[in-house]
Each structure stands twice: as C-alpha cells, then as structure tokens.
Motif scaffolding. Structure first.
Motif, PDB file in Angstrom:
ATOM      1  N   ILE A 245       7.130   2.260  -7.415  1.00 52.19           N
ATOM      2  CA  ILE A 245       7.450   3.023  -6.208  1.00 52.19           C
ATOM      3  C   ILE A 245       6.382   4.080  -5.925  1.00 52.19           C
ATOM      4  O   ILE A 245       5.949   4.249  -4.783  1.00 52.19           O
ATOM      5  N   GLN A 246       5.944   4.789  -6.938  1.00 53.57           N
ATOM      6  CA  GLN A 246       4.912   5.816  -6.751  1.00 53.57           C
ATOM      7  C   GLN A 246       3.622   5.197  -6.213  1.00 53.57           C
ATOM      8  O   GLN A 246       2.996   5.742  -5.297  1.00 53.57           O
ATOM      9  N   GLN A 247       3.226   4.052  -6.755  1.00 55.07           N
ATOM     10  CA  GLN A 247       2.013   3.385  -6.293  1.00 55.07           C
ATOM     11  C   GLN A 247       2.164   2.923  -4.840  1.00 55.07           C
ATOM     12  O   GLN A 247       1.220   3.028  -4.045  1.00 55.07           O
ATOM     13  N   LEU A 248       3.335   2.416  -4.485  1.00 51.79           N
ATOM     14  CA  LEU A 248       3.567   1.980  -3.105  1.00 51.79           C
ATOM     15  C   LEU A 248       3.601   3.160  -2.141  1.00 51.79           C
ATOM     16  O   LEU A 248       3.138   3.045  -1.001  1.00 51.79           O
ATOM     17  N   LYS A 249       4.145   4.295  -2.588  1.00 47.89           N
ATOM     18  CA  LYS A 249       4.115   5.505  -1.750  1.00 47.89           C
ATOM     19  C   LYS A 249       2.673   5.904  -1.448  1.00 47.89           C
ATOM     20  O   LYS A 249       2.348   6.300  -0.325  1.00 47.89           O
ATOM     21  N   GLU A 250       1.808   5.818  -2.450  1.00 47.83           N
ATOM     22  CA  GLU A 250       0.399   6.167  -2.251  1.00 47.83           C
ATOM     23  C   GLU A 250      -0.308   5.152  -1.365  1.00 47.83           C
ATOM     24  O   GLU A 250      -1.170   5.506  -0.576  1.00 47.83           O
ATOM     25  N   LYS A 251       0.063   3.881  -1.475  1.00 48.34           N
ATOM     26  CA  LYS A 251      -0.581   2.821  -0.694  1.00 48.34           C
ATOM     27  C   LYS A 251      -0.151   2.842   0.773  1.00 48.34           C
ATOM     28  O   LYS A 251      -0.919   2.483   1.661  1.00 48.34           O
ATOM     29  N   TYR A 252       1.103   3.254   1.022  1.00 49.43           N
ATOM     30  CA  TYR A 252       1.651   3.254   2.378  1.00 49.43           C
ATOM     31  C   TYR A 252       2.165   4.641   2.765  1.00 49.43           C
ATOM     32  O   TYR A 252       3.346   4.796   3.102  1.00 49.43           O
ATOM     33  N   PRO A 253       1.290   5.646   2.806  1.00 49.50           N
ATOM     34  CA  PRO A 253       1.774   7.001   3.075  1.00 49.50           C
ATOM     35  C   PRO A 253       2.232   7.237   4.512  1.00 49.50           C
ATOM     36  O   PRO A 253       3.009   8.152   4.764  1.00 49.50           O
ATOM     37  N   GLU A 254       1.773   6.409   5.448  1.00 50.23           N
ATOM     38  CA  GLU A 254       2.057   6.700   6.851  1.00 50.23           C
ATOM     39  C   GLU A 254       2.781   5.574   7.570  1.00 50.23           C
ATOM     40  O   GLU A 254       2.738   5.503   8.786  1.00 50.23           O
ATOM     41  N   ARG A 255       3.448   4.709   6.848  1.00 53.35           N
ATOM     42  CA  ARG A 255       4.216   3.644   7.502  1.00 53.35           C
ATOM     43  C   ARG A 255       5.618   4.159   7.750  1.00 53.35           C
ATOM     44  O   ARG A 255       6.457   4.183   6.863  1.00 53.35           O
ATOM     45  N   GLU A 256       5.847   4.605   8.978  1.00 53.28           N
ATOM     46  CA  GLU A 256       7.114   5.246   9.337  1.00 53.28           C
ATOM     47  C   GLU A 256       8.314   4.319   9.184  1.00 53.28           C
ATOM     48  O   GLU A 256       9.435   4.786   8.966  1.00 53.28           O
ATOM     49  N   GLU A 257       8.091   3.005   9.285  1.00 54.64           N
ATOM     50  CA  GLU A 257       9.220   2.083   9.171  1.00 54.64           C
ATOM     51  C   GLU A 257       9.639   1.855   7.727  1.00 54.64           C
ATOM     52  O   GLU A 257      10.652   1.207   7.469  1.00 54.64           O
ATOM     53  N   LEU A 258       8.894   2.401   6.761  1.00 55.52           N
ATOM     54  CA  LEU A 258       9.230   2.247   5.348  1.00 55.52           C
ATOM     55  C   LEU A 258       9.875   3.507   4.790  1.00 55.52           C
ATOM     56  O   LEU A 258       9.405   4.615   5.028  1.00 55.52           O
ATOM     57  N   THR A 259      10.925   3.306   4.045  1.00 56.30           N
ATOM     58  CA  THR A 259      11.515   4.383   3.268  1.00 56.30           C
ATOM     59  C   THR A 259      11.345   3.979   1.814  1.00 56.30           C
ATOM     60  O   THR A 259      11.904   2.961   1.389  1.00 56.30           O
ATOM     61  N   ILE A 260      10.555   4.727   1.066  1.00 54.33           N
ATOM     62  CA  ILE A 260      10.260   4.410  -0.326  1.00 54.33           C
ATOM     63  C   ILE A 260      10.812   5.538  -1.178  1.00 54.33           C
ATOM     64  O   ILE A 260      10.364   6.679  -1.081  1.00 54.33           O
ATOM     65  N   LEU A 261      11.813   5.201  -2.019  1.00 46.36           N
ATOM     66  CA  LEU A 261      12.535   6.226  -2.767  1.00 46.36           C
ATOM     67  C   LEU A 261      12.498   5.974  -4.267  1.00 46.36           C
ATOM     68  O   LEU A 261      12.761   4.856  -4.725  1.00 46.36           O
ATOM     69  N   ASP A 262      12.204   7.011  -5.015  1.00 47.69           N
ATOM     70  CA  ASP A 262      12.285   6.973  -6.466  1.00 47.69           C
ATOM     71  C   ASP A 262      13.699   7.398  -6.834  1.00 47.69           C
ATOM     72  O   ASP A 262      14.061   8.560  -6.741  1.00 47.69           O
ATOM     73  N   MET A 263      14.514   6.426  -7.234  1.00 45.56           N
ATOM     74  CA  MET A 263      15.900   6.718  -7.588  1.00 45.56           C
ATOM     75  C   MET A 263      15.990   7.377  -8.952  1.00 45.56           C
ATOM     76  O   MET A 263      16.997   8.012  -9.253  1.00 45.56           O
ATOM     77  N   GLY A 264      14.978   7.202  -9.784  1.00 47.51           N
ATOM     78  CA  GLY A 264      15.020   7.782 -11.114  1.00 47.51           C
ATOM     79  C   GLY A 264      16.252   7.321 -11.851  1.00 47.51           C
ATOM     80  O   GLY A 264      16.590   6.144 -11.845  1.00 47.51           O
ATOM     81  N   THR A 265      16.965   8.265 -12.467  1.00 53.22           N
ATOM     82  CA  THR A 265      18.162   7.920 -13.219  1.00 53.22           C
ATOM     83  C   THR A 265      19.416   8.596 -12.681  1.00 53.22           C
ATOM     84  O   THR A 265      20.507   8.304 -13.141  1.00 53.22           O
ATOM     85  N   SER A 266      19.245   9.494 -11.722  1.00 51.46           N
ATOM     86  CA  SER A 266      20.435  10.225 -11.279  1.00 51.46           C
ATOM     87  C   SER A 266      20.387  10.552  -9.796  1.00 51.46           C
ATOM     88  O   SER A 266      20.685  11.655  -9.387  1.00 51.46           O
ATOM     89  N   ALA A 267      20.087   9.577  -8.982  1.00 55.70           N
ATOM     90  CA  ALA A 267      19.884   9.855  -7.567  1.00 55.70           C
ATOM     91  C   ALA A 267      20.914   9.146  -6.699  1.00 55.70           C
ATOM     92  O   ALA A 267      20.596   8.564  -5.673  1.00 55.70           O
ATOM     93  N   PHE A 268      22.179   9.209  -7.082  1.00 56.19           N
ATOM     94  CA  PHE A 268      23.253   8.560  -6.341  1.00 56.19           C
ATOM     95  C   PHE A 268      23.251   8.960  -4.871  1.00 56.19           C
ATOM     96  O   PHE A 268      23.447   8.137  -3.985  1.00 56.19           O
ATOM     97  N   GLU A 269      22.985  10.232  -4.604  1.00 56.25           N
ATOM     98  CA  GLU A 269      23.024  10.725  -3.227  1.00 56.25           C
ATOM     99  C   GLU A 269      21.964  10.088  -2.333  1.00 56.25           C
ATOM    100  O   GLU A 269      22.101  10.069  -1.120  1.00 56.25           O
ATOM    101  N   VAL A 270      20.926   9.528  -2.928  1.00 54.06           N
ATOM    102  CA  VAL A 270      19.863   8.891  -2.148  1.00 54.06           C
ATOM    103  C   VAL A 270      20.398   7.665  -1.409  1.00 54.06           C
ATOM    104  O   VAL A 270      19.893   7.291  -0.355  1.00 54.06           O
ATOM    105  N   LEU A 271      21.440   7.044  -1.913  1.00 56.75           N
ATOM    106  CA  LEU A 271      21.984   5.855  -1.267  1.00 56.75           C
ATOM    107  C   LEU A 271      22.367   6.109   0.187  1.00 56.75           C
ATOM    108  O   LEU A 271      22.279   5.219   1.014  1.00 56.75           O
ATOM    109  N   PHE A 272      22.775   7.325   0.498  1.00 55.75           N
ATOM    110  CA  PHE A 272      23.150   7.640   1.875  1.00 55.75           C
ATOM    111  C   PHE A 272      21.945   7.560   2.819  1.00 55.75           C
ATOM    112  O   PHE A 272      22.100   7.393   4.018  1.00 55.75           O
TER     113      PHE A 272
END
Length: 168
Positions: A19-46
């Motif tokens: 995910i980190q590498q893809l964020k760096e590769k596509y920093p300005e693609r507005e149609e993409l949402t790239i999220l690092d869920m890690g281990t405790s990011a339940f709220e990101v699902l919203f």
C-alpha cells in the motif's frame, strides 16, 4: 485499496508495504483511495462508501508454498468469505472480516469489483523488516496491481498465471 498487516511483525507487514509503495506511485489519482488498514483501523471501513472497486492486500501464513508466493482469490471464494456476523477483535481485523463489515456498512453501495491479493509469509515474529522473498513478492504484486489500475481491467491479473496462484 486496503493493505493489512503489522510492520512490527516482520513479513506480516507486506500488505502495508504494498500500500505504501502504491501511494507513492499514484499520489495524484483522485479516483483511487489507498488505505493502510494496519492492525486496528476498523473505522477506515466507513471511507469505502462510494468506491466502485475494492482491492485487499494481506499476508497469508501456513500455505505450504514458499514465502513471496502470490495469490488472487476468485470472486466465488471472496463471496464465500463474507460472514453474516464475523467475530472480530478491533486490533486484529483481517481482510475477510473487513469484507463482511464493509458489506454491512455499504449495503447497496457494496461494489461488485473486489480483489483479494495475498502474499505467502511464514515469519510473523516481533521484528522490523521483511525477508527478501516477501519483499520480492510484494514488488511483483505492486506490478500486477499497477497493471490492473493502468489498464483499468481484470485482465492484468487473469493473464498472469505464472505470477499469481488463483487459490490459497
């Protein structure tokens, strides 16, 4: 796109790495949402609401295959993984549980285009840094996902059987 894992547990950090590498590769693609869920990011699902495609990236243990082996789950297996009432600990949310909750949260807006990509790992010991094999698998996966994003179709993975196993 969602990456799961724990970078403090060696190879388990591969989903976050991709995910980190893809964020760096596509920093300005507005149609993409790239999220690092890690281990405790339940709220990101919203934040998934309104997305047409969801891509999950995670490590998978006990496959019997060498570290760095890539997997792409077919839609039938993804749909079978969706649970009505998954048991979840918010600090250990995994892709199948996230998918179950995403379906409940998004309801009619749950996308048809869902991809799950897994990288085979064995080392989940408390340690910073991944093995060279898992990094190489993560890098191959970045190329596969990038090709899918750049071509805008599933054909990038479907035609690459040497790189991705279709079943865990």
């Amino acid at each position: 796109m969602l990456g799961f894992g724990n970078p403090a547990r060696s190879d388990d950090g591969v989903g976050c790495y991709v995910i980190q590498q893809l964020k760096e590769k596509y920093p300005e693609r507005e149609e993409l949402t790239i999220l690092d869920m890690g281990t405790s990011a339940f709220e990101v699902l919203f934040q998934l609401k309104g997305n047409e495609r969801i891509i999950f990236v995670d490590g998978v243990i006990n496959t019997g295959e060498p570290d760095g082996t890539l997997y792409h789950l077919p839609a039938s297996e993804i749909n079978a993984a969706v649970q009505d009432d998954p048991m979840v600990f918010l600090h250990s949310l995994k892709w199948d549980q996230a998918l179950s909750y995403a379906k409940k949260i998004l309801q009619d807006e749950y996308p048809d285009d869902i991809g799950v990509y897994l990288v085979s790992i064995t080392n989940t010991k408390l340690d910073i840094g991944m093995s060279p094999e898992v990094i190489a698998g993560g890098d191959r996966l970045i190329d596969i996902i990038s090709a899918r994003l750049d071509e805008g179709s599933n054909q990038a993975t479907d035609n690459n059987h040497e790189a991705v196993t279709n079943r865990v």
